[in-house]
Design a protein around this motif. Structure first.
Motif, PDB file in Angstrom:
ATOM      1  N   LEU A   1       0.895  -1.110  -0.091  1.00  0.00           N
ATOM      2  CA  LEU A   1       0.199  -0.052  -0.077  1.00  0.00           C
ATOM      3  C   LEU A   1       0.815   1.182  -0.002  1.00  0.00           C
ATOM      4  O   LEU A   1       0.447   2.313  -0.209  1.00  0.00           O
ATOM      5  N   ASN A   2       2.038   1.126   0.382  1.00  0.00           N
ATOM      6  CA  ASN A   2       2.961   2.213   0.430  1.00  0.00           C
ATOM      7  C   ASN A   2       4.163   2.531  -0.590  1.00  0.00           C
ATOM      8  O   ASN A   2       4.534   3.469  -0.880  1.00  0.00           O
ATOM      9  N   VAL A   3       4.035   1.572  -1.492  1.00  0.00           N
ATOM     10  CA  VAL A   3       4.970   1.778  -2.661  1.00  0.00           C
ATOM     11  C   VAL A   3       4.462   0.871  -3.859  1.00  0.00           C
ATOM     12  O   VAL A   3       3.412   0.190  -3.635  1.00  0.00           O
ATOM     13  N   SER A   4       5.047   1.380  -4.870  1.00  0.00           N
ATOM     14  CA  SER A   4       4.614   0.465  -6.234  1.00  0.00           C
ATOM     15  C   SER A   4       4.647  -1.139  -6.036  1.00  0.00           C
ATOM     16  O   SER A   4       5.622  -1.707  -5.032  1.00  0.00           O
ATOM     17  N   SER A   5       3.975  -2.049  -6.707  1.00  0.00           N
ATOM     18  CA  SER A   5       4.064  -3.268  -6.778  1.00  0.00           C
ATOM     19  C   SER A   5       5.469  -3.793  -7.063  1.00  0.00           C
ATOM     20  O   SER A   5       5.933  -4.775  -6.505  1.00  0.00           O
ATOM     21  N   LEU A   6       6.077  -3.355  -7.987  1.00  0.00           N
ATOM     22  CA  LEU A   6       7.476  -3.449  -8.102  1.00  0.00           C
ATOM     23  C   LEU A   6       8.478  -3.328  -7.170  1.00  0.00           C
ATOM     24  O   LEU A   6       9.163  -3.979  -6.855  1.00  0.00           O
ATOM     25  N   ASN A   7       8.438  -2.116  -6.534  1.00  0.00           N
ATOM     26  CA  ASN A   7       9.155  -1.744  -5.264  1.00  0.00           C
ATOM     27  C   ASN A   7       8.706  -2.884  -4.266  1.00  0.00           C
ATOM     28  O   ASN A   7       9.723  -3.349  -3.509  1.00  0.00           O
ATOM     29  N   ALA A   8       7.291  -3.152  -4.007  1.00  0.00           N
ATOM     30  CA  ALA A   8       6.994  -4.221  -2.975  1.00  0.00           C
ATOM     31  C   ALA A   8       7.783  -5.546  -3.132  1.00  0.00           C
ATOM     32  O   ALA A   8       8.087  -6.121  -2.211  1.00  0.00           O
ATOM     33  N   THR A   9       7.731  -5.850  -4.625  1.00  0.00           N
ATOM     34  CA  THR A   9       8.360  -7.221  -4.661  1.00  0.00           C
ATOM     35  C   THR A   9       9.699  -7.252  -4.272  1.00  0.00           C
ATOM     36  O   THR A   9      10.306  -8.171  -3.687  1.00  0.00           O
ATOM     37  N   HIS A  10      10.634  -6.152  -4.517  1.00  0.00           N
ATOM     38  CA  HIS A  10      11.852  -6.233  -4.171  1.00  0.00           C
ATOM     39  C   HIS A  10      11.955  -6.074  -2.613  1.00  0.00           C
ATOM     40  O   HIS A  10      12.969  -6.880  -1.860  1.00  0.00           O
ATOM     41  N   ILE A  11      11.155  -5.227  -2.049  1.00  0.00           N
ATOM     42  CA  ILE A  11      11.099  -5.382  -0.507  1.00  0.00           C
ATOM     43  C   ILE A  11      10.766  -6.581   0.166  1.00  0.00           C
ATOM     44  O   ILE A  11      11.537  -7.087   1.085  1.00  0.00           O
ATOM     45  N   LEU A  12       9.866  -7.169  -0.419  1.00  0.00           N
ATOM     46  CA  LEU A  12       9.318  -8.406   0.193  1.00  0.00           C
ATOM     47  C   LEU A  12      10.394  -9.663  -0.055  1.00  0.00           C
ATOM     48  O   LEU A  12      10.376 -10.254   0.947  1.00  0.00           O
ATOM     49  N   LYS A  13      10.998  -9.661  -1.329  1.00  0.00           N
ATOM     50  CA  LYS A  13      11.924 -10.836  -1.630  1.00  0.00           C
ATOM     51  C   LYS A  13      13.248 -10.617  -0.518  1.00  0.00           C
ATOM     52  O   LYS A  13      13.777 -11.637  -0.370  1.00  0.00           O
ATOM     53  N   ASN A  14      13.530  -9.445   0.034  1.00  0.00           N
ATOM     54  CA  ASN A  14      14.721  -9.140   0.715  1.00  0.00           C
ATOM     55  C   ASN A  14      14.279  -9.662   2.269  1.00  0.00           C
ATOM     56  O   ASN A  14      14.125  -8.685   3.060  1.00  0.00           O
ATOM     57  N   GLY A  15      14.153 -10.937   2.597  1.00  0.00           N
ATOM     58  CA  GLY A  15      14.036 -11.269   3.812  1.00  0.00           C
ATOM     59  C   GLY A  15      12.532 -11.656   4.433  1.00  0.00           C
ATOM     60  O   GLY A  15      12.485 -12.075   5.604  1.00  0.00           O
ATOM     61  N   ILE A  16      11.483 -11.224   3.753  1.00  0.00           N
ATOM     62  CA  ILE A  16       9.991 -11.492   4.004  1.00  0.00           C
ATOM     63  C   ILE A  16       9.585 -12.706   3.378  1.00  0.00           C
ATOM     64  O   ILE A  16       9.061 -13.652   3.904  1.00  0.00           O
ATOM     65  N   ALA A  17       9.461 -12.503   2.107  1.00  0.00           N
ATOM     66  CA  ALA A  17       8.794 -13.765   1.328  1.00  0.00           C
ATOM     67  C   ALA A  17       8.980 -13.534  -0.073  1.00  0.00           C
ATOM     68  O   ALA A  17       9.237 -12.543  -0.455  1.00  0.00           O
ATOM     69  N   ASP A  18       9.056 -14.677  -0.756  1.00  0.00           N
ATOM     70  CA  ASP A  18       8.981 -14.804  -2.268  1.00  0.00           C
ATOM     71  C   ASP A  18       7.535 -14.398  -2.754  1.00  0.00           C
ATOM     72  O   ASP A  18       6.615 -15.144  -2.849  1.00  0.00           O
ATOM     73  N   VAL A  19       7.505 -13.319  -3.588  1.00  0.00           N
ATOM     74  CA  VAL A  19       6.266 -12.900  -3.974  1.00  0.00           C
ATOM     75  C   VAL A  19       6.673 -12.090  -5.322  1.00  0.00           C
ATOM     76  O   VAL A  19       7.377 -11.543  -5.508  1.00  0.00           O
ATOM     77  N   GLU A  20       5.660 -12.545  -6.086  1.00  0.00           N
ATOM     78  CA  GLU A  20       5.606 -11.789  -7.619  1.00  0.00           C
ATOM     79  C   GLU A  20       4.768 -10.274  -7.709  1.00  0.00           C
ATOM     80  O   GLU A  20       3.987 -10.393  -6.935  1.00  0.00           O
ATOM     81  N   LYS A  21       5.287  -9.596  -8.691  1.00  0.00           N
ATOM     82  CA  LYS A  21       4.332  -8.329  -8.887  1.00  0.00           C
ATOM     83  C   LYS A  21       3.001  -8.741  -9.291  1.00  0.00           C
ATOM     84  O   LYS A  21       1.971  -8.156  -8.675  1.00  0.00           O
ATOM     85  N   SER A  22       2.618  -9.695 -10.091  1.00  0.00           N
ATOM     86  CA  SER A  22       1.263  -9.985 -10.205  1.00  0.00           C
ATOM     87  C   SER A  22       0.660 -10.595  -9.069  1.00  0.00           C
ATOM     88  O   SER A  22      -0.579 -10.244  -8.899  1.00  0.00           O
ATOM     89  N   THR A  23       1.166 -11.265  -8.196  1.00  0.00           N
ATOM     90  CA  THR A  23       0.737 -11.809  -6.920  1.00  0.00           C
ATOM     91  C   THR A  23       0.293 -10.414  -6.090  1.00  0.00           C
ATOM     92  O   THR A  23      -0.970 -10.501  -5.676  1.00  0.00           O
ATOM     93  N   ILE A  24       1.044  -9.524  -6.074  1.00  0.00           N
ATOM     94  CA  ILE A  24       0.817  -8.399  -5.200  1.00  0.00           C
ATOM     95  C   ILE A  24      -0.498  -7.671  -6.004  1.00  0.00           C
ATOM     96  O   ILE A  24      -1.268  -7.145  -5.134  1.00  0.00           O
ATOM     97  N   CYS A  25      -0.641  -7.361  -7.152  1.00  0.00           N
ATOM     98  CA  CYS A  25      -1.547  -6.860  -8.005  1.00  0.00           C
ATOM     99  C   CYS A  25      -3.032  -7.520  -7.587  1.00  0.00           C
ATOM    100  O   CYS A  25      -4.149  -6.964  -7.313  1.00  0.00           O
ATOM    101  N   ASN A  26      -2.851  -8.945  -7.793  1.00  0.00           N
ATOM    102  CA  ASN A  26      -4.029  -9.772  -7.526  1.00  0.00           C
ATOM    103  C   ASN A  26      -4.570  -9.646  -6.153  1.00  0.00           C
ATOM    104  O   ASN A  26      -5.822  -9.538  -5.796  1.00  0.00           O
ATOM    105  N   LEU A  27      -3.648  -9.834  -5.293  1.00  0.00           N
ATOM    106  CA  LEU A  27      -4.036  -9.505  -3.672  1.00  0.00           C
ATOM    107  C   LEU A  27      -4.894  -8.367  -3.415  1.00  0.00           C
ATOM    108  O   LEU A  27      -5.751  -8.052  -2.843  1.00  0.00           O
ATOM    109  N   LEU A  28      -4.331  -7.087  -4.096  1.00  0.00           N
ATOM    110  CA  LEU A  28      -4.704  -5.898  -3.766  1.00  0.00           C
ATOM    111  C   LEU A  28      -6.237  -5.917  -4.191  1.00  0.00           C
ATOM    112  O   LEU A  28      -6.965  -5.078  -3.862  1.00  0.00           O
TER     113      LEU A  28
END
Length: 152
Positions: free
Chosen positions: A112-139
């Motif tokens: 909710l605070n960054v673009s889905s592409l940036n969220a993908t990079h933030i999340l993959k760095n120690g939180i979870a493996d997630v793709e941009k399409s997954t984020i968009c679909n979830l939102l």
């Protein structure tokens, strides 16, 4: 480690774990004596079979986590039920989901605070493996066009 697993669900018991790269893989089993049929509400302790179900959860000690659950398939003992078997379900994850509910909430919070592409990079760095399409679909699933949260 069993105490951490109990935070997810008191109906789970820790079996073992291994560290693979940046991920801790945790094996768990259910400790429930009876399981409620989701179709008729009847309790059953009659096991049909067991299969492995894996999903991602929140990080543990700064590492991504993958939980492998020995999920039971049960016989429904109610002769009036439309189903003879059913899979054990848990409140922390939806049927067939690959991410826990609390991880999905974290993904949405970050997204909710960054673009889905940036969220993908933030999340993959120690939180979870997630793709941009997954984020968009979830939102899309979580929020209507007016910005209000939908409960699914």
């Amino acid at each position: 480690m069993d105490e951490f697993i109990k935070l997810l669900d008191s109906g789970l018991d820790y079996v073992n774990h291994e560290i693979i790269g940046d991920t801790i893989v945790i094996h768990v089993v259910s400790n429930k004596e009876e399981v409620i049929c989701p179709y008729c509400g009847c309790a059953s302790s009659k096991k049909h079979s067991v299969y492995e179900r894996s999903f991602q959860d929140l990080p543990v000690m700064g590492m991504k986590s993958k939980i492998i659950l020995s999920n039971r398939k049960m016989f429904c003992i109610n002769p009036e039920c439309s189903h003879t078997t059913f899979a054990e379900t848990f409140s922390f994850i939806r049927p067939k989901a690959k991410k826990s509910n609390r991880l999905l909430d974290r993904i949405v919070d970050v997204s909710l605070n960054v673009s889905s592409l940036n969220a993908t990079h933030i999340l993959k760095n120690g939180i979870a493996d997630v793709e941009k399409s997954t984020i968009c679909n979830l939102l899309k699933k979580r929020y209507t066009h007016s910005g209000e949260r939908q409960d699914h």
